[in-house]
Design an enzyme around this catalytic site. Structure first.
Site: not given
Ligand code: GCW
Length: 668
Positions: A133-134, A253, A257, A290, A301, A330, A358
């Protein structure tokens, strides 16, 4: 004359066969001895010593001294722990590789070091199917299908690279965690990695899925207060520690999300974290919990993490540490620091930086991130009055938390050069160096990395393919120029061409690469739809987070709170983060906001063009393959910068209804 970047910053030339001794023997010390036997060129014998005296005890088992004995006949690297000896070894080799050991220095070494953070940890967002991921440097390094039988030699090279910069911990799987990672099959594989990493002092941690008891264990619930659930975790911990006795702990986490978490059962983050902490305590394991809680329907947010976590201060066990992203939203090119760093006195907190780019152009754009991380670490939270910087809040100097840590989301994949962009290696390097010592300057780190990465490793001169002879000193000087003109300016350039003046999160939905302040994709998360983040309208632009708006400024301590709250005192590089500002607002330069915005975007484009010029000038000094690779990627970056500028200015111009200044390049 070609190099593929696979050696990272560890391109040591062979050593000069000096005598290297260590009384004590162990796998870790054997590594230290062999590194010096292979690469130490100083001529003077080196002795490695694990011993216990007051001075060394004060440096901890990872700290060390490096001293030349009287008469200059011997160098001693000493530590109260083997790990410290290994780190001291890499320190000495770094001095050598960066040309900091002329005869005079060699004769009078007197170095004493200890790390600023106890846990210096990478977070890999690697999925069990091999995707990342990323991740922008290929697939995952971990070949789950081959493990535990096939052990790739890259695992050890990875551990060595981390040890060379002081990284002592790694979470190997994605925080969006598959419950499967805790199955016995996978734990057997993880054990093999832990065994390879151990001699390098690199401890393994795992991200866990909070609903593992139900999803993997077949229980009817994963409620953290349920006895069966607690028992399931206890059994799991026992199983893990029987395979990996020094296992570090869990990264979680939760309730973010769509991930499961304690709130699904009406429990708090603290109740969830503490249950796991109690389970791990007998084994000295820890929980990194987290604070990235993201619900896209929130009215602001940026306030969410503080609102959820601040009331929980003091409610966490002492083997829990709350992991906070540097900014409240983020990993944007520039964010103010997360106010949560200034909110907890009784809870250990740690920064989470993102090494993988990212939101900074993936592996196509050159962006050296040390300036960004230092900007965060040096920020004053005023938690205990002036001087309460994030560095001091988190490194244990402001509060005596036994647990201190700093994490970085890795940019490492199975690409030959590990990180995709040759310069992305610099960010892995910089994270390790800052985690060791946050007072290092970005300039020093950049210089160290450039020299180790590009200086020819043998001889005082090189013969170029064009038949010229170039002295190493000249290359050295060119690399310093590259450092000041490109590395140090690169992050600010990205901010300028993507989202200057405090703009944020105007990325394209999904991939996070290009601009899309106009996002009109029906299934995008609600906060991605304009005008959520930029709030552009005919009056002005920017998110009013001041006391007349969402009052996110109220989450910061005085006097910062008042400074940010006032449109006239808010730093201009964060203006549109905190304020909705009229298009004709007069900026410090004397220009209007709109004109300033045009200038900032244009400056970003020109910076990248300048990077291209500086890099082209490096051609005689850099091996062909890496030279070309960077040159090609800079072309992409320059085109992308134009794309960003034109797209954003043309989009926002609908609202400002003002011309782009004539002296600037026209959008095409
Ligand atoms: O930055 C965002 C990303 C997600 C990531 C999330 C996180 C791992 O777009 O891809 O998931 O944060 O930090 O949990």
């Amino acid at each position: 004359w070609a190099e593929d970047g696979s050696a990272l910053w560890l391109r040591y030339a062979s050593g000069a066969k000096a005598e290297i001794t260590s009384k004590k023997q162990s796998p870790t010390l054997r590594i230290a001895v062999s590194e010096l036997q292979n690469f130490w060129q100083g001529g003077i014998p080196v002795t490695l010593e694990v011993r216990n005296n007051k001075e060394l005890r004060a440096l901890g088992n990872e700290g060390y001294t490096i001293q030349t004995s009287k008469g200059g006949s011997q160098i001693t690297i000493a530590s109260s722990g083997e790990q410290g000896v290994l780190y001291g070894t890499y320190h000495l080799l770094r001095l050598q590789a960066t040309g900091q050991l002329p005869e005079s220095a060699l004769q009078s070494l007197d170095i004493s070091e200890r790390p600023d953070y106890r846990i210096r940890i990478l977070n890999h967002w690697d999925n069990l199917d091999g995707t990342i991921e990323r991740g922008y440097a290929g697939h995952s390094l971990w070949k789950w299908d081959e493990l535990p039988s096939v052990v790739s030699p890259r695992y050890e090279v990875y551990a060595r690279a981390n040890a060379s910069i002081g990284i002592n911990a790694t979470v190997i799987n994605n925080v969006n965690a598959s419950p499967k990672i805790l199955s016995n099959d996978y734990l057997q594989k993880v054990k093999v990695l832990a065994d390879v990493f151990r001699p390098y002092g690199l401890k393994i941690y795992l991200s866990i899925n909070f609903s593992s008891p139900a999803a993997l264990g077949g229980l009817s619930t994963s409620d953290p207060l349920n006895k069966e659930v607690i028992n399931w975790w206890k059994q799991k911990a026992k199983e893990i520690y029987s395979l990996i006795p020094d296992f570090g702990g869990f990264l979680v986490k939760a309730n973010s999300e769509g991930q499961p978490g304690p709130c699904d059962y009406g429990r708090t983050h603290a109740e969830g974290a503490n249950m796991l902490a109690d389970v791990l305590r007998p084994y000295h394991g820890i929980v990194m919990w987290r604070a990235f809680v993201y619900s896209p329907t929130d009215s602001d947010r940026a306030k969410q993490a503080y609102l959820e976590f601040e009331p929980l201060d003091g409610k966490f066990r002492d083997n829990v540490i709350v992991q906070i992203k540097n900014g409240p939203i983020d990993f944007q090119p520039r964010e103010p620091f997360s106010p949560l760093f200034g909110a907890m006195k009784k809870t250990a907190v740690m920064p989470e930086f993102q090494i993988t780019q990212e939101y900074l152009g993936f592996s196509n754009h050159l962006a050296f991130l040390a300036p960004m991380w230092k900007e965060c670490l040096d920020s004053d939270t005023y938690l205990q009055g002036k001087g309460s910087t994030i560095a001091r809040v988190t490194d244990g100097s402001l509060f005596p938390h036994p647990l201190t840590a700093i994490s970085g989301v890795a940019n490492i994949g199975d690409d030959t050069n590990w990180c995709g962009h040759p310069f992305a290696q610099a960010n892995w390097y910089a994270f390790g160096r800052l985690a060791w010592k946050h007072s290092l300057s970005s300039e020093q780190i950049g210089n160290e990395w450039l020299k180790q990465t590009f200086l020819p490793v043998t001889g005082a001169q090189i013969d170029t393919p064009a038949g010229e002879v170039i002295q190493k000193e000249q290359i050295d000087a060119e690399l310093s120029f590259l450092n000041s003109q490109v590395l140090q300016k690169s992050r600010e350039a990205v901010v300028d061409y993507m989202m200057p003046l405090g703009l944020h999160h105007i990325f394209a939905w999904g991939h996070h690469y290009g601009p899309e302040p106009w996002c009109d994709i029906p299934d995008a998360r609600p906060d991605w739809l304009p005008p959520y983040y930029h709030r552009a309208d005919n009056m002005g632009i920017g998110f009013d987070r001041s006391s007349t708006g969402s009052n996110a400024t109220g989450q910061y301590h005085s006097p910062l709170c008042e400074q940010l709250d006032n449109v006239n005192t808010c730093p201009e590089n964060l203006l549109l983060w905190f304020h909705h500002v009229p298009w004709n607002h007069q900026m410090k330069s004397g220009r209007t906001l709109w004109t300033e915005l045009c200038y900032a975007y244009d400056r970003g484009v020109n910076e990248v063009r300048n990077f291209q010029k500086v890099w082209d000038r490096m051609e005689p000094y850099i091996d062909f393959e890496r030279f070309r690779d960077v040159q090609h990627r800079l072309k992409i970056q320059a085109r992308d910068a134009v794309w960003w500028r034109d797209a954003c200015l043309l989009y926002f111009q609908q609202f400002s209804r003002q011309p782009i200044p004539y002296e600037l390049e026209r959008p095409i």
